[in-house]
Design an enzyme around this catalytic site. Structure first.
Site, PDB file in Angstrom:
ATOM      1  CE1 TYR A 148      -4.028  -2.044   0.670  1.00  0.00           C
ATOM      2  CE2 TYR A 148      -2.560  -3.283   2.103  1.00  0.00           C
ATOM      3  CZ  TYR A 148      -3.751  -3.170   1.417  1.00  0.00           C
ATOM      4  OH  TYR A 148      -4.654  -4.197   1.470  1.00  0.00           O
ATOM      5  CG  HIS A 200      -6.822   5.343   1.059  1.00  0.00           C
ATOM      6  ND1 HIS A 200      -7.576   6.485   1.191  1.00  0.00           N
ATOM      7  CD2 HIS A 200      -7.542   4.364   1.686  1.00  0.00           C
ATOM      8  CE1 HIS A 200      -8.691   6.211   1.857  1.00  0.00           C
ATOM      9  NE2 HIS A 200      -8.685   4.937   2.173  1.00  0.00           N
ATOM     10  CE1 TYR A 203      -4.480  -3.736   5.142  1.00  0.00           C
ATOM     11  CE2 TYR A 203      -4.987  -5.200   6.987  1.00  0.00           C
ATOM     12  CZ  TYR A 203      -4.312  -4.940   5.800  1.00  0.00           C
ATOM     13  OH  TYR A 203      -3.457  -5.875   5.282  1.00  0.00           O
ATOM     14  CG  ASN A 213     -11.771  -0.716   7.903  1.00  0.00           C
ATOM     15  OD1 ASN A 213     -10.668  -1.093   8.279  1.00  0.00           O
ATOM     16  ND2 ASN A 213     -12.658  -1.538   7.374  1.00  0.00           N
ATOM     17  CG  ASP A 254      -6.936   9.668   0.969  1.00  0.00           C
ATOM     18  OD1 ASP A 254      -6.852   9.306   2.160  1.00  0.00           O
ATOM     19  OD2 ASP A 254      -7.733   9.145   0.170  1.00  0.00           O
ATOM     20  CG  ASN A 261     -13.986   3.637   4.999  1.00  0.00           C
ATOM     21  OD1 ASN A 261     -15.140   4.020   5.173  1.00  0.00           O
ATOM     22  ND2 ASN A 261     -13.665   2.803   4.031  1.00  0.00           N
TER      23      ASN A 261
END
Length: 194
Positions: free
Chosen positions: A16, A21, A72, A74, A99, A120
């Protein structure tokens, strides 16, 4: 004086690392690099963090804890809530870098409070803290082209052709964090809100 907590939002792991993000993580990395510090992952915190000063070394400059969640997006609220309790920080001394689809690339917006706008990470933090009254540095990534889903867009790599522009904006966002701590909201908004 209580320290500031600066949280850069993103997802953990190398898969990632260069996603839109994860611009919050990139800003935290830049702040850590400026201070020639290293991120550590204290046991039980579910975050990587570093304690820095905003200003010359050895001065009475404000302290800031910079952090990247190891969860993560969320689930970011849990680690943020834990850090706030551990360091005895009020939500009004929290700065979240994230972001923002509704802002064009190459632009920042600094604000205090507000909703989560479908983000999220912000939703998770607001739910864990029971308030949205914290600072945000909203890093513009723009809307996806054509019919591409927003989730697919933010969870894709920053294109190589745009990487240099993102690097400039990461630097500006790191400057905005430091300005918010040392100069306050009004002056920072005047200087950085494009």
């Amino acid at each position: 004086m209580q320290p500031w907590l600066v949280v850069g939002l993103g997802n953990p792991g190398p898969a990632y690392a260069n996603h839109r993000h994860n611009v919050g993580h990139l800003v935290v990395d830049r702040l850590v690099a400026r201070a020639s510090a290293k991120l550590k992952a204290p046991l039980g915190m579910r975050a990587e963090l570093a304690e820095l000063r905003v200003g010359p070394p050895g001065s009475d400059a404000p302290r800031m804890i910079v952090a990247k969640s190891r969860t993560y997006m969320n689930e970011t609220g849990g680690p943020v809530s834990k850090l706030i309790k551990y360091y005895k920080i009020t939500p009004a001394a929290l700065i979240v870098v994230h972001d923002e689809l509704d802002i064009d690339p190459g632009q920042l917006r600094v604000k205090f409070g507000g909703g989560d706008n479908g983000h999220n990470g912000l939703r998770s933090i607001r739910a864990s803290l029971g308030t949205g009254d914290f600072y945000r540095i909203r890093f513009g990534v723009g809307r996806p082209p054509g019919r591409q889903e927003a989730a697919d867009y933010v969870l894709s790599n920053i294109p190589a052709a745009q990487r240099a522009d993102y690097d400039v904006e990461v630097e500006r966002a790191a400057d905005a964090v430091e300005s918010l701590i040392t100069a306050g909201l009004d002056r920072t908004q005047s200087a950085y809100n494009s």
